[in-house]
Design an enzyme around this catalytic site. Structure first.
Site, PDB file in Angstrom:
ATOM      1  N   ARG A 167     -11.168  59.278 -64.253  1.00 49.46           N
ATOM      2  CA  ARG A 167     -12.391  59.640 -63.527  1.00 49.46           C
ATOM      3  C   ARG A 167     -12.816  58.589 -62.517  1.00 49.46           C
ATOM      4  O   ARG A 167     -13.864  58.694 -61.900  1.00 49.46           O
ATOM      5  CB  ARG A 167     -13.524  59.909 -64.536  1.00 49.46           C
ATOM      6  CG  ARG A 167     -13.406  61.276 -65.198  1.00 49.46           C
ATOM      7  CD  ARG A 167     -14.506  61.507 -66.206  1.00 49.46           C
ATOM      8  NE  ARG A 167     -14.386  60.599 -67.337  1.00 49.46           N
ATOM      9  CZ  ARG A 167     -13.579  60.807 -68.387  1.00 49.46           C
ATOM     10  NH1 ARG A 167     -12.819  61.880 -68.431  1.00 49.46           N
ATOM     11  NH2 ARG A 167     -13.519  59.930 -69.374  1.00 49.46           N
ATOM     12  N   HIS A 207      -7.490  42.254 -52.853  1.00 49.12           N
ATOM     13  CA  HIS A 207      -8.316  41.431 -53.746  1.00 49.12           C
ATOM     14  C   HIS A 207      -9.697  42.077 -53.840  1.00 49.12           C
ATOM     15  O   HIS A 207     -10.719  41.455 -53.574  1.00 49.12           O
ATOM     16  CB  HIS A 207      -8.387  39.984 -53.250  1.00 49.12           C
ATOM     17  CG  HIS A 207      -7.045  39.299 -53.312  1.00 49.12           C
ATOM     18  ND1 HIS A 207      -6.619  38.620 -54.422  1.00 49.12           N
ATOM     19  CD2 HIS A 207      -6.030  39.247 -52.416  1.00 49.12           C
ATOM     20  CE1 HIS A 207      -5.398  38.149 -54.199  1.00 49.12           C
ATOM     21  NE2 HIS A 207      -5.014  38.527 -52.992  1.00 49.12           N
ATOM     22  N   GLY A 221       2.000  34.389 -55.363  1.00 51.48           N
ATOM     23  CA  GLY A 221       2.853  34.812 -54.257  1.00 51.48           C
ATOM     24  C   GLY A 221       4.258  35.041 -54.778  1.00 51.48           C
ATOM     25  O   GLY A 221       4.477  35.173 -55.989  1.00 51.48           O
ATOM     26  N   ASP A 277       5.053  38.457 -49.215  1.00 51.92           N
ATOM     27  CA  ASP A 277       4.010  37.567 -49.760  1.00 51.92           C
ATOM     28  C   ASP A 277       4.656  36.207 -50.090  1.00 51.92           C
ATOM     29  O   ASP A 277       4.321  35.566 -51.080  1.00 51.92           O
ATOM     30  CB  ASP A 277       3.368  38.185 -51.012  1.00 51.92           C
ATOM     31  CG  ASP A 277       2.005  37.577 -51.338  1.00 51.92           C
ATOM     32  OD1 ASP A 277       1.445  36.847 -50.493  1.00 51.92           O
ATOM     33  OD2 ASP A 277       1.505  37.816 -52.455  1.00 51.92           O
ATOM     34  N   ASP A 301       9.537  42.517 -55.475  1.00 58.80           N
ATOM     35  CA  ASP A 301      10.341  41.415 -56.033  1.00 58.80           C
ATOM     36  C   ASP A 301      10.685  41.673 -57.491  1.00 58.80           C
ATOM     37  O   ASP A 301      11.269  40.815 -58.151  1.00 58.80           O
ATOM     38  CB  ASP A 301       9.592  40.077 -55.897  1.00 58.80           C
ATOM     39  CG  ASP A 301       8.320  40.014 -56.737  1.00 58.80           C
ATOM     40  OD1 ASP A 301       7.874  41.071 -57.240  1.00 58.80           O
ATOM     41  OD2 ASP A 301       7.762  38.913 -56.892  1.00 58.80           O
TER      42      ASP A 301
END
Ligand SMILES: [Zn+2]
Length: 379
Positions: A224, A192, A308, A271, A245
């Protein structure tokens, strides 16, 4: 002592025929060529399929209808571990999504107590957040996001038993804070995060060692500006978690990651959310007041964001082989040795060799789990 044989067994990096395992209490005590075996009625004879090290899942938000954030208790942790065991997971890190310091403390205490009480399969905690970048929040609740201070460093290093993995956005920390966490024995992963390639470079020098759900909720690879994805693929010694998944990552993106990294540095994670291993009527749930619905194994909130996954480890291995086209031996490494090495428990589990924990999964040619062992105890 119990001996197990009857199907190929995963030794080192590949499945080997005509060998037997001996288990003594909670450990693997011998690997024996089949020609040296005279059968005994105490032997466990497996009929076909494969015997692998038990899967290790570093990112498990929930299972069996329970979300760790909602139930940061020993019972909550037990329900989650039990739900995932039927899919071959014999060790996992219950994972807390960004929450208040009080809930973080409860979750750490719950995991500590679970390990002390011998809840099968619990080996530590993964705390994902709350030091994250709002620009890459995913389904995390930004009102829970905080800055890291010395009090929080104390809290995060308070687990007495097992491993602590923390996912954070390096650009949200002050210089030196990652090395402080690492010095306290915490495994630090970037996630994150909207960091630049250069910021990740500095974090790596401080001891950042992994990347959480590679490609998802992070700055992407541009010509770049290689971003977090570029840094993860570039740094061979780091590991990357991947949610295989088929919804979180395109098949080709997953193949590219695997081509870029040594096999034992790409880690299959689920997750997983509460719906995994839960009865059908419990598959839709609330996440911080947002309704999460499951359609064809895909979990989304109303706005369409992925929330998730509904993935389990056996299916992650299956997808990696049948959909992504990776050899089975490599997929097993990604579900066993790779996560064990990522959190530095490879001397105890993650492979089948003498002295390692007798954590095993027997699965069929069609990738369904037949039986598991945790610390030599079968279920
Ligand atoms: Zn996440």
């Amino acid at each position: 002592m119990t001996r197990i044989y009857g199907c190929p067994i995963f030794l080192e990096n590949s499945f080997v025929e005509n060998v037997a395992l001996a288990i003594d209490e909670d450990c693997i005590s011998a690997i024996i060529p089949m020609q040296d075996i005279t059968s005994s009625e105490d032997d466990i004879i497996l009929k076909g399929g494969f015997l692998a090290p038990g899967f290790i899942d570093l990112q498990v938000n929930g299972g069996g209808g329970t979300l760790l954030n909602d139930k940061p208790t020993v019972e909550g942790v037990r329900t989650i571990a039990h739900a995932h065991r039927q899919f071959g997971t014999t060790a996992l890190l219950p994972t807390l999504i960004s929450d208040t310091p009080s809930v973080i403390r409860q979750a750490i205490n719950a995991v500590d107590a679970a390990i002390e009480n011998g809840v099968p399969g619990v080996i530590g905690i993964h705390i994902e957040g709350p030091f994250l970048n709002p620009e890459k929040k995913g389904v995390h609740d930004v009102s829970k996001f905080l800055s890291l201070n010395s009090e929080m460093i104390d809290l995060f290093s308070s687990l007495k038993r097992g491993k602590t993995l923390v996912t954070l956005a390096p650009e949200k920390l002050k210089p030196g804070q990652i090395s402080e966490l690492v010095q306290r024995g915490i495994i630090v992963a970037a996630g994150h995060t909207n960091a630049t390639y250069e910021t990740i470079g500095t974090a790596l020098q401080e001891g950042l060692s992994g990347f959480t759900h590679l490609y998802n909720a992070m700055s992407q690879l541009h010509s770049r500006a290689p971003g977090v994805v570029g840094a993860a693929l570039d740094a061979d010694h780091t590991w990357s978690g991947i949610i295989a998944d088929t919804y979180h990552v395109h098949d080709a993106a997953l193949r590219i990651a695997i081509k870029c990294k040594p096999t034992d540095k790409t880690v299959l994670v689920t997750d997983a959310m509460p719906s995994v291993g839960a009865p059908k009527h419990m598959r839709n749930f609330d996440l911080f007041g947002k309704k999460v619905t499951e359609t064809d194994g895909k979990l989304t909130i109303e706005a369409g964001n992925l929330a998730g996954s509904a993935l389990d480890m056996m299916t992650a291995v299956k997808n990696t082989v049948t959909q992504i086209g990776i050899p089975l031996d490599n997929a097993i490494t990604m579900a066993t040795t790779a996560p064990a090495t990522a959190i530095k428990i490879e001397n105890k589990m993650g492979s089948i060799s003498v002295g390692k924990k007798a954590n095993l999964v027997h699965f069929s040619n069609e990738f369904s789990v037949i039986r598991t062992w945790i610390d030599g105890v079968t279920a």
